[in-house]
Write a protein that holds these residues in place. Structure first.
Motif, PDB file in Angstrom:
ATOM      1  N   PRO A  70       0.803  -1.276   0.098  1.00  0.00           N
ATOM      2  CA  PRO A  70       0.051   0.096  -0.133  1.00  0.00           C
ATOM      3  C   PRO A  70       0.807   1.223  -0.140  1.00  0.00           C
ATOM      4  CG  PRO A  70       0.230  -0.883   2.068  1.00  0.00           C
ATOM      5  CD  PRO A  70       0.804  -2.006   1.254  1.00  0.00           C
ATOM      6  N   TYR A  71       0.182   2.277  -0.161  1.00  0.00           N
ATOM      7  CA  TYR A  71       0.889   3.732  -0.096  1.00  0.00           C
ATOM      8  C   TYR A  71       1.406   3.878   1.393  1.00  0.00           C
ATOM      9  CZ  TYR A  71       1.419   8.754   0.562  1.00  0.00           C
ATOM     10  OH  TYR A  71       1.952   9.659   1.097  1.00  0.00           O
ATOM     11  N   ASP A  72       2.567   4.389   1.371  1.00  0.00           N
ATOM     12  CA  ASP A  72       3.014   4.691   2.768  1.00  0.00           C
ATOM     13  C   ASP A  72       3.903   6.117   2.789  1.00  0.00           C
ATOM     14  OD1 ASP A  72       5.375   4.614   4.894  1.00  0.00           O
ATOM     15  OD2 ASP A  72       4.213   2.745   5.479  1.00  0.00           O
ATOM     16  N   GLU A  73       3.685   6.907   3.409  1.00  0.00           N
ATOM     17  CA  GLU A  73       4.301   8.253   3.381  1.00  0.00           C
ATOM     18  C   GLU A  73       5.962   8.342   3.655  1.00  0.00           C
ATOM     19  OE1 GLU A  73       3.273   9.690   7.905  1.00  0.00           O
ATOM     20  OE2 GLU A  73       2.257  10.557   6.284  1.00  0.00           O
ATOM     21  N   ARG A  74       6.444   7.166   4.279  1.00  0.00           N
ATOM     22  CA  ARG A  74       7.867   6.981   4.317  1.00  0.00           C
ATOM     23  C   ARG A  74       8.550   6.637   3.227  1.00  0.00           C
ATOM     24  NH1 ARG A  74       7.182   2.818   9.272  1.00  0.00           N
ATOM     25  NH2 ARG A  74       5.800   1.946   7.880  1.00  0.00           N
ATOM     26  N   THR A  75       7.780   6.266   2.082  1.00  0.00           N
ATOM     27  CA  THR A  75       8.468   5.988   0.972  1.00  0.00           C
ATOM     28  C   THR A  75       8.326   7.014  -0.273  1.00  0.00           C
ATOM     29  OG1 THR A  75       6.594   4.558   0.020  1.00  0.00           O
ATOM     30  CG2 THR A  75       8.078   3.413   1.472  1.00  0.00           C
ATOM     31  N   GLY A  76       8.949   6.724  -1.116  1.00  0.00           N
ATOM     32  CA  GLY A  76       9.027   7.679  -2.642  1.00  0.00           C
ATOM     33  C   GLY A  76       8.698   7.020  -4.031  1.00  0.00           C
ATOM     34  N   LEU A  77       9.126   7.534  -5.075  1.00  0.00           N
ATOM     35  CA  LEU A  77       8.868   7.019  -6.083  1.00  0.00           C
ATOM     36  C   LEU A  77       9.345   5.736  -6.288  1.00  0.00           C
ATOM     37  CD1 LEU A  77       9.787  10.038  -8.519  1.00  0.00           C
ATOM     38  CD2 LEU A  77       7.635   9.511  -7.307  1.00  0.00           C
ATOM     39  N   ASP A  78      10.562   5.413  -5.854  1.00  0.00           N
ATOM     40  CA  ASP A  78      11.337   4.021  -6.063  1.00  0.00           C
ATOM     41  C   ASP A  78      10.784   3.204  -5.421  1.00  0.00           C
ATOM     42  OD1 ASP A  78      13.288   5.235  -7.806  1.00  0.00           O
ATOM     43  OD2 ASP A  78      14.697   5.481  -6.326  1.00  0.00           O
ATOM     44  N   SER A  79       9.859   3.246  -4.481  1.00  0.00           N
ATOM     45  CA  SER A  79       9.193   2.170  -3.703  1.00  0.00           C
ATOM     46  C   SER A  79       8.569   1.298  -4.756  1.00  0.00           C
ATOM     47  CB  SER A  79       8.354   2.541  -2.586  1.00  0.00           C
ATOM     48  OG  SER A  79       7.171   3.379  -3.156  1.00  0.00           O
ATOM     49  N   ILE A  80       8.125   1.683  -5.872  1.00  0.00           N
ATOM     50  CA  ILE A  80       7.438   0.920  -7.057  1.00  0.00           C
ATOM     51  C   ILE A  80       8.386  -0.388  -7.512  1.00  0.00           C
ATOM     52  CG2 ILE A  80       8.269   1.986  -9.279  1.00  0.00           C
ATOM     53  CD1 ILE A  80       5.488   1.834 -10.144  1.00  0.00           C
ATOM     54  N   TYR A  81       9.660  -0.119  -7.213  1.00  0.00           N
ATOM     55  CA  TYR A  81      10.695  -1.040  -7.253  1.00  0.00           C
ATOM     56  C   TYR A  81      10.986  -1.919  -6.208  1.00  0.00           C
ATOM     57  CZ  TYR A  81      11.338   1.945 -11.450  1.00  0.00           C
ATOM     58  OH  TYR A  81      11.088   2.890 -12.414  1.00  0.00           O
ATOM     59  N   THR A  82      10.033  -2.945  -6.110  1.00  0.00           N
ATOM     60  CA  THR A  82       9.948  -3.556  -4.699  1.00  0.00           C
ATOM     61  C   THR A  82      10.780  -4.516  -4.385  1.00  0.00           C
ATOM     62  OG1 THR A  82       8.371  -5.106  -5.633  1.00  0.00           O
ATOM     63  CG2 THR A  82       7.458  -3.368  -4.600  1.00  0.00           C
ATOM     64  N   HIS A  83      11.576  -5.053  -5.405  1.00  0.00           N
ATOM     65  CA  HIS A  83      12.899  -6.028  -5.251  1.00  0.00           C
ATOM     66  C   HIS A  83      13.880  -5.585  -4.348  1.00  0.00           C
ATOM     67  CE1 HIS A  83      14.451  -9.658  -6.935  1.00  0.00           C
ATOM     68  NE2 HIS A  83      15.470  -9.130  -6.496  1.00  0.00           N
ATOM     69  N   ASP A  84      14.005  -4.306  -4.108  1.00  0.00           N
ATOM     70  CA  ASP A  84      15.669  -3.772  -3.610  1.00  0.00           C
ATOM     71  C   ASP A  84      15.701  -3.896  -2.239  1.00  0.00           C
ATOM     72  OD1 ASP A  84      16.730  -3.560  -6.173  1.00  0.00           O
ATOM     73  OD2 ASP A  84      15.765  -1.258  -6.353  1.00  0.00           O
ATOM     74  N   SER A  85      14.834  -3.760  -1.369  1.00  0.00           N
ATOM     75  CA  SER A  85      14.790  -3.483   0.021  1.00  0.00           C
ATOM     76  C   SER A  85      14.824  -4.725   0.881  1.00  0.00           C
ATOM     77  CB  SER A  85      13.647  -2.532   0.550  1.00  0.00           C
ATOM     78  OG  SER A  85      12.402  -3.086   0.633  1.00  0.00           O
ATOM     79  N   LEU A  86      14.793  -6.094   0.299  1.00  0.00           N
ATOM     80  CA  LEU A  86      14.976  -7.272   1.163  1.00  0.00           C
ATOM     81  C   LEU A  86      15.161  -8.348  -0.105  1.00  0.00           C
ATOM     82  CD1 LEU A  86      11.435  -8.594   1.490  1.00  0.00           C
ATOM     83  CD2 LEU A  86      11.616  -6.672   0.096  1.00  0.00           C
ATOM     84  N   GLY A 129      27.011  -1.553   7.304  1.00  0.00           N
ATOM     85  CA  GLY A 129      26.849  -2.438   6.105  1.00  0.00           C
ATOM     86  C   GLY A 129      25.893  -2.031   5.250  1.00  0.00           C
ATOM     87  N   LYS A 130      26.131  -2.002   3.840  1.00  0.00           N
ATOM     88  CA  LYS A 130      25.237  -1.674   2.796  1.00  0.00           C
ATOM     89  C   LYS A 130      24.837  -2.970   1.999  1.00  0.00           C
ATOM     90  CE  LYS A 130      27.488   1.488   0.874  1.00  0.00           C
ATOM     91  NZ  LYS A 130      27.844   2.454   0.256  1.00  0.00           N
ATOM     92  N   MET A 131      23.687  -3.002   1.637  1.00  0.00           N
ATOM     93  CA  MET A 131      23.210  -4.296   0.711  1.00  0.00           C
ATOM     94  C   MET A 131      21.987  -3.528  -0.079  1.00  0.00           C
ATOM     95  SD  MET A 131      22.985  -8.282   1.453  1.00  0.00           S
ATOM     96  CE  MET A 131      24.654  -8.560   1.083  1.00  0.00           C
ATOM     97  N   GLU A 132      21.690  -4.181  -1.387  1.00  0.00           N
ATOM     98  CA  GLU A 132      20.409  -4.017  -2.049  1.00  0.00           C
ATOM     99  C   GLU A 132      20.280  -5.166  -2.699  1.00  0.00           C
ATOM    100  OE1 GLU A 132      20.498  -0.404  -4.387  1.00  0.00           O
ATOM    101  OE2 GLU A 132      20.671   0.658  -2.621  1.00  0.00           O
ATOM    102  N   GLY A 133      18.589  -5.629  -2.678  1.00  0.00           N
ATOM    103  CA  GLY A 133      18.169  -6.990  -3.340  1.00  0.00           C
ATOM    104  C   GLY A 133      18.635  -7.366  -4.897  1.00  0.00           C
TER     105      GLY A 133
END
Length: 291
Positions: A70-86, A129-133
């Motif tokens: 769902p929409y979440d005010e903590r996120t922005g445009l790139d949240s449409i790319y759901t693969h990256d944060s996990l 540490g840094k990492m992306e999906g």
């Protein structure tokens, strides 16, 4: 929600996506924020909706369980790319802090959603540490390749190994090139996408020799993408199941090569949806369970 996704090609049983109205929100929002997110021009919102409807239909026609962030005010445009944060493993989800500051809170919204739907949390990659999906590529359920670049660092890899050591046998750390610069989103999955158990679309120009040889020695057929189509996300494909994948429309050379290799290819028009934000079909989706 079914979970467990230590494969790039097994049939997707459950997937998480996010519609444009929940990420891009409106043309006014795009006008105000696209430059901050470093997009290649401001997306046309109405065209995005058309392109996404085409993409979403392919997903729904091929995946039994589709969930929507769902929409979440903590996120922005790139949240449409759901693969990256996990990444979702057989033991639960591992959440990443994200190298792009504007995306730093995406994992919070995603974890709330997945936890509410029955997906446990295995752990977190924490600063420094840094990492992306996009840098985590399953070779098989016990083998994972990790791109070491500007978005994923040594400490992130160390933490990931610690979280997964009980069920992963082999880690292959793949040094990523500088490419077009530190600000460019260059992931391991920018240069390789599996489209079958023994076939992968690759951009060998950016691939270390040892890793390319490793894939060949495992019997993987490497389907080479040219420079022009690489720039148009021609190496960013989503395997729906072995021998069936999604590719952005506008890459005829690599599409023909993939089809000649016996793989079914679905395409969607994605200039506004995908190219503007450099997020192809893999980026637009988070497979939660593959069987």
């Amino acid at each position: 929600m079914n979970y467990g996704c230590q494969s790039m090609v097994k049939k997707i049983d459950t997937i998480m996506i996010k519609r444009p109205d929940a990420a891009f929100v409106s043309q006014e929002n795009l006008n105000a924020t696209w430059e901050k997110f470093k997009y290649y021009g401001c997306p046309d919102y109405e065209k995005v909706l058309e392109e996404y409807a085409e993409f979403e239909k392919i997903i729904k026609d091929n995946v039994e369980n589709v969930y929507y962030l769902p929409y979440d005010e903590r996120t922005g445009l790139d949240s449409i790319y759901t693969h990256d944060s996990l990444k979702v493993t057989s033991k639960g989800a591992i959440y990443f802090p994200m190298g792009k500051e504007l995306r730093s809170k995406e994992r919070l919204a995603t974890e709330e959603f997945l936890t509410a739907n029955g997906v446990p949390t295995l752990g977190y990659i924490s600063a420094p540490g840094k990492m992306e999906g996009g840098d985590v590529l399953w070779i098989d359920e016990k083998t994972v390749a990790i791109g070491r670049g500007y978005r994923t660092n040594d400490e992130g890899i160390r933490q990931f190994k610690e979280l997964t050591k009980d069920f992963i046998d082999e880690y292959i750390v793949v040094p990523m090139p500088h490419g077009d610069g530190e600000e460019t989103c260059l992931h391991l999955m920018s240069i390789i996408s599996f489209v079958d158990t023994d076939k992968a679309v690759v951009y060998s120009k950016y691939m270390p020799v040892f890793f390319r040889e490793y894939l060949i020695n495992r019997g993987i057929q490497l389907i080479e993408c040219n420079d022009e189509e690489y720039d148009y996300l021609g190496t960013n494909l989503l395997a729906l199941e072995p021998g069936k994948c999604i590719l952005i429309e506008g890459c005829p050379d690599i599409q023909k090569k993939i089809e000649d290799a016996g793989v079914i290819v679905y395409t969607y028009e994605g200039k506004e949806l995908s190219y503007r934000g450099t997020g192809g079909p893999t980026c637009l989706t988070c497979p939660v369970c593959r069987k």
